[in-house]
Design an enzyme around this catalytic site. Structure first.
Site, PDB file in Angstrom:
ATOM      1  CD  GLN A 145     -12.192  -4.256  -8.606  1.00 33.56           C
ATOM      2  OE1 GLN A 145     -11.180  -5.072  -8.803  1.00 33.56           O
ATOM      3  NE2 GLN A 145     -12.093  -2.992  -9.078  1.00 33.56           N
ATOM      4  CD  GLN A 173       2.054   2.332 -18.586  1.00 35.29           C
ATOM      5  OE1 GLN A 173       2.621   2.495 -19.681  1.00 35.29           O
ATOM      6  NE2 GLN A 173       2.579   2.081 -17.409  1.00 35.29           N
ATOM      7  CG  HIS A 197       5.358  -8.238  -8.430  1.00 32.95           C
ATOM      8  ND1 HIS A 197       6.309  -8.391  -9.390  1.00 32.95           N
ATOM      9  CD2 HIS A 197       4.639  -7.049  -8.723  1.00 32.95           C
ATOM     10  CE1 HIS A 197       6.416  -7.158 -10.242  1.00 32.95           C
ATOM     11  NE2 HIS A 197       5.453  -6.458  -9.878  1.00 32.95           N
ATOM     12  NE  ARG A 217      10.680  -6.735 -14.983  1.00 33.60           N
ATOM     13  CZ  ARG A 217      10.017  -6.042 -14.343  1.00 33.60           C
ATOM     14  NH1 ARG A 217       9.715  -6.318 -12.911  1.00 33.60           N
ATOM     15  NH2 ARG A 217       9.107  -4.858 -14.731  1.00 33.60           N
ATOM     16  CG  ASN A 264       2.252  -4.119  -8.193  1.00 33.86           C
ATOM     17  OD1 ASN A 264       2.239  -5.187  -7.932  1.00 33.86           O
ATOM     18  ND2 ASN A 264       2.937  -3.430  -8.934  1.00 33.86           N
ATOM     19  CG  ASP A 283       8.994 -10.193 -10.781  1.00 35.70           C
ATOM     20  OD1 ASP A 283       9.363  -8.946 -10.791  1.00 35.70           O
ATOM     21  OD2 ASP A 283       7.739 -10.449 -10.255  1.00 35.70           O
TER      22      ASP A 283
HETATM   23  P1  NAX Z   1      -2.470   2.654 -15.272  1.00 35.08           P
HETATM   24  O1  NAX Z   1      -2.534   3.745 -14.111  1.00 35.08           O
HETATM   25  O2  NAX Z   1      -2.141   3.179 -16.528  1.00 35.08           O
HETATM   26  O3  NAX Z   1      -3.697   1.901 -15.261  1.00 35.08           O
HETATM   27  C1  NAX Z   1      -4.354   1.461 -14.150  1.00 35.08           C
HETATM   28  C2  NAX Z   1      -6.085   1.605 -14.516  1.00 35.08           C
HETATM   29  O4  NAX Z   1      -6.842   1.119 -13.481  1.00 35.08           O
HETATM   30  C3  NAX Z   1      -6.623   3.342 -14.719  1.00 35.08           C
HETATM   31  O5  NAX Z   1      -7.073   3.367 -16.068  1.00 35.08           O
HETATM   32  C4  NAX Z   1      -7.221   3.347 -13.646  1.00 35.08           C
HETATM   33  O6  NAX Z   1      -8.542   4.361 -14.136  1.00 35.08           O
HETATM   34  C5  NAX Z   1      -7.949   1.929 -13.303  1.00 35.08           C
HETATM   35  N1  NAX Z   1      -8.481   1.752 -12.146  1.00 35.08           N
HETATM   36  C6  NAX Z   1      -7.984   2.353 -10.728  1.00 35.08           C
HETATM   37  N2  NAX Z   1      -8.945   1.904  -9.898  1.00 35.08           N
HETATM   38  C7  NAX Z   1      -9.839   1.180 -10.456  1.00 35.08           C
HETATM   39  C8  NAX Z   1     -10.969   0.447 -10.074  1.00 35.08           C
HETATM   40  N3  NAX Z   1     -11.415   0.463  -8.726  1.00 35.08           N
HETATM   41  N4  NAX Z   1     -11.682  -0.333 -10.921  1.00 35.08           N
HETATM   42  C9  NAX Z   1     -11.383  -0.602 -12.100  1.00 35.08           C
HETATM   43  N5  NAX Z   1     -10.267   0.274 -12.784  1.00 35.08           N
HETATM   44  C10 NAX Z   1      -9.628   0.993 -11.753  1.00 35.08           C
HETATM   45  O7  NAX Z   1      -1.517   1.546 -14.585  1.00 35.08           O
HETATM   46  P2  NAX Z   1      -1.011   0.417 -15.440  1.00 35.08           P
HETATM   47  O8  NAX Z   1       0.436   0.586 -15.915  1.00 35.08           O
HETATM   48  O9  NAX Z   1      -1.831  -0.219 -16.339  1.00 35.08           O
HETATM   49  O10 NAX Z   1      -0.538  -0.682 -14.168  1.00 35.08           O
HETATM   50  C11 NAX Z   1      -1.649  -1.440 -13.361  1.00 35.08           C
HETATM   51  C12 NAX Z   1      -1.372  -1.980 -12.208  1.00 35.08           C
HETATM   52  O11 NAX Z   1      -0.293  -3.051 -12.435  1.00 35.08           O
HETATM   53  C13 NAX Z   1      -0.378  -1.112 -11.301  1.00 35.08           C
HETATM   54  O12 NAX Z   1      -1.081  -1.320  -9.871  1.00 35.08           O
HETATM   55  C14 NAX Z   1       1.028  -1.601 -11.461  1.00 35.08           C
HETATM   56  O13 NAX Z   1       1.704  -1.128 -10.284  1.00 35.08           O
HETATM   57  C15 NAX Z   1       0.695  -3.124 -11.684  1.00 35.08           C
HETATM   58  N6  NAX Z   1       1.872  -3.796 -12.203  1.00 35.08           N
HETATM   59  C16 NAX Z   1       2.075  -5.120 -11.826  1.00 35.08           C
HETATM   60  C17 NAX Z   1       3.113  -5.804 -12.391  1.00 35.08           C
HETATM   61  C18 NAX Z   1       3.176  -7.128 -11.791  1.00 35.08           C
HETATM   62  O14 NAX Z   1       4.400  -7.754 -12.451  1.00 35.08           O
HETATM   63  N7  NAX Z   1       2.393  -7.743 -10.991  1.00 35.08           N
HETATM   64  C19 NAX Z   1       4.064  -5.072 -13.217  1.00 35.08           C
HETATM   65  C20 NAX Z   1       3.486  -3.905 -14.012  1.00 35.08           C
HETATM   66  C21 NAX Z   1       2.958  -2.876 -13.194  1.00 35.08           C
HETATM   67  O15 NAX Z   1       3.739  -2.287 -12.523  1.00 35.08           O
END
Ligand code: NAX
Length: 329
Positions: A113, A16, A188, A163, A132, A160
């Site tokens: 990676q 997403q 974070h 926000r 995360n 953050d």
């Molecule tokens: P989604 O679950 O929608 O998308 C993550 C994508 O990563 C999926 O399509 C999955 O297939 C893919 N993926 C998983 N393992 C993988 C790998 N080994 N190699 C390549 N792709 C892989 O999550 P989304 O809402 O897009 O969030 C992504 C990450 O951002 C999460 O870990 C989330 O916790 C983190 N966030 C970090 C934020 C920050 O401020 N640092 C805020 C937003 C978000 O919570």
């Protein structure tokens, strides 16, 4: 227009945040309106079909700057020649999973990676980790990429900051553009310390405009700490558009000169500034000159602020201890 396209790798591209991020990258919002780019998109095998659909939409935008799009489930192909790597993909927390399980699941992904980046990325690659737990994921990837200087690694605390700025603006009833100098310290996570008392409103210290220390150190801090959870509760899904926006802001804050007197929030490698243990990927107030960055020194932190920074430091040290076995000695 610059001749050579920059190769921008994005992991988790079909997720997403990826869906909110790719179009903004391709339209030039991160690297500027004159910089062509090639997107190199990494996904797990099972998500490649969905990613094909996203690529069709990218094509259907006819972005003049977008020279090519590569999709792959192979990190080495994704990072080949990359000038930027935006590491968004991560394993989400599943029901019954302990924090330590989440850490180690992601540690595996980020060590692999990191190694791939080390082997094939461009010589001047810069890496922003969003997935995360982003500070520690970044620490692991960096630890597995000894040829990429530690200064090229960033974890995202900008959401953050944004926000917190919005919250301060609404409390002071001013335009958000009036808010500057909001630093996010530490992890974070729900232990982060958004330091409103050193922020400014229209150039004046925040406490002059919001004379309420209890709120600035209490409700303000917890609201920012808990904002991600509040979005999930309301939307039924975690922050995505705002996270992608913060990723764009983060890249810009690295490649652009920070306005005089201001600072921005990035988690960068600690060299012991403010007595933070060396090597942690730690949220600091940072200033960039467009080529390099520095932690802003000399910010006054009283005992209350230091106590909050201690809590988030201890959490990051605990995370580092959990993944120590994945870090080369
Ligand atoms: P989604 O679950 O929608 O998308 C993550 C994508 O990563 C999926 O399509 C999955 O297939 C893919 N993926 C998983 N393992 C993988 C790998 N080994 N190699 C390549 N792709 C892989 O999550 P989304 O809402 O897009 O969030 C992504 C990450 O951002 C999460 O870990 C989330 O916790 C983190 N966030 C970090 C934020 C920050 O401020 N640092 C805020 C937003 C978000 O919570």
């Amino acid at each position: 227009m610059a001749e050579q396209p920059v190769h921008v790798a994005v992991t988790g591209a079909a997720g997403q945040i990826g869906y909110q991020l790719l179009f903004r990258l391709a339209s030039g919002q991160a690297l500027g309106p004159d910089q062509p780019l090639v997107l190199r998109l990494l996904e797990v095998e099972a998500a490649l079909k969905a990613l094909d659909g996203v690529v069709m939409e990218l094509q259907d935008c006819a972005f003049p700057l977008l020279r090519d799009v590569v999709t792959t489930s192979d990190p080495r192909q994704a990072f080949d020649g990359a000038g930027w790597a935006l590491m968004v993909g991560a394993m989400p927390r599943k029901e019954g999973m302990e924090r330590r399980d989440l850490l180690s699941a992601n540690a595996g992904i980020f060590s692999e990676q990191g190694k791939a980046l080390n082997a094939v990325a461009g010589r001047d690659v810069r890496v922003l980790v969003v997935g995360n737990p982003c500070n520690t994921n970044c620490l692991i990837a960096r630890g597995n990429a000894p040829d990429i200087p530690a200064e090229r690694w960033f974890a995202m605390t900008r959401l953050d900051e944004n926000r917190g700025k919005s919250l301060l603006a609404s409390r002071a009833r001013v335009d958000v553009s009036e808010i500057s100098n909001l630093g996010i310290w530490g992890n974070h996570s729900a232990t982060q310390f958004p330091d409103a008392r050193n922020a400014r409103i229209g150039g004046r210290p925040v406490p002059e405009a919001i004379d309420d220390e209890e709120w600035l150190l209490g409700e303000f801090v917890t609201t920012v700490q808990q904002r991600g959870a509040a979005v999930i509760k309301a939307r039924g899904a975690s922050s995505a558009a705002s996270a992608a926006n913060a990723a764009i802001d983060s890249v810009r804050s690295i490649v652009d000169r920070t306005p005089d007197g201001d600072w921005t929030s990035l988690a960068v490698v600690s060299h012991g500034e403010y007595e933070i243990p060396e090597g942690l990927q730690f949220g600091f107030p940072v200033r960039s000159d467009g080529r390099g960055w520095e932690v802003v020194e000399g910010i006054s932190l009283d005992e209350k602020a230091r106590q909050k920074i201690k809590v988030t430091t201890e959490e990051l040290e605990g995370e580092r201890a959990e993944v120590q076995h994945l870090l080369p000695v």
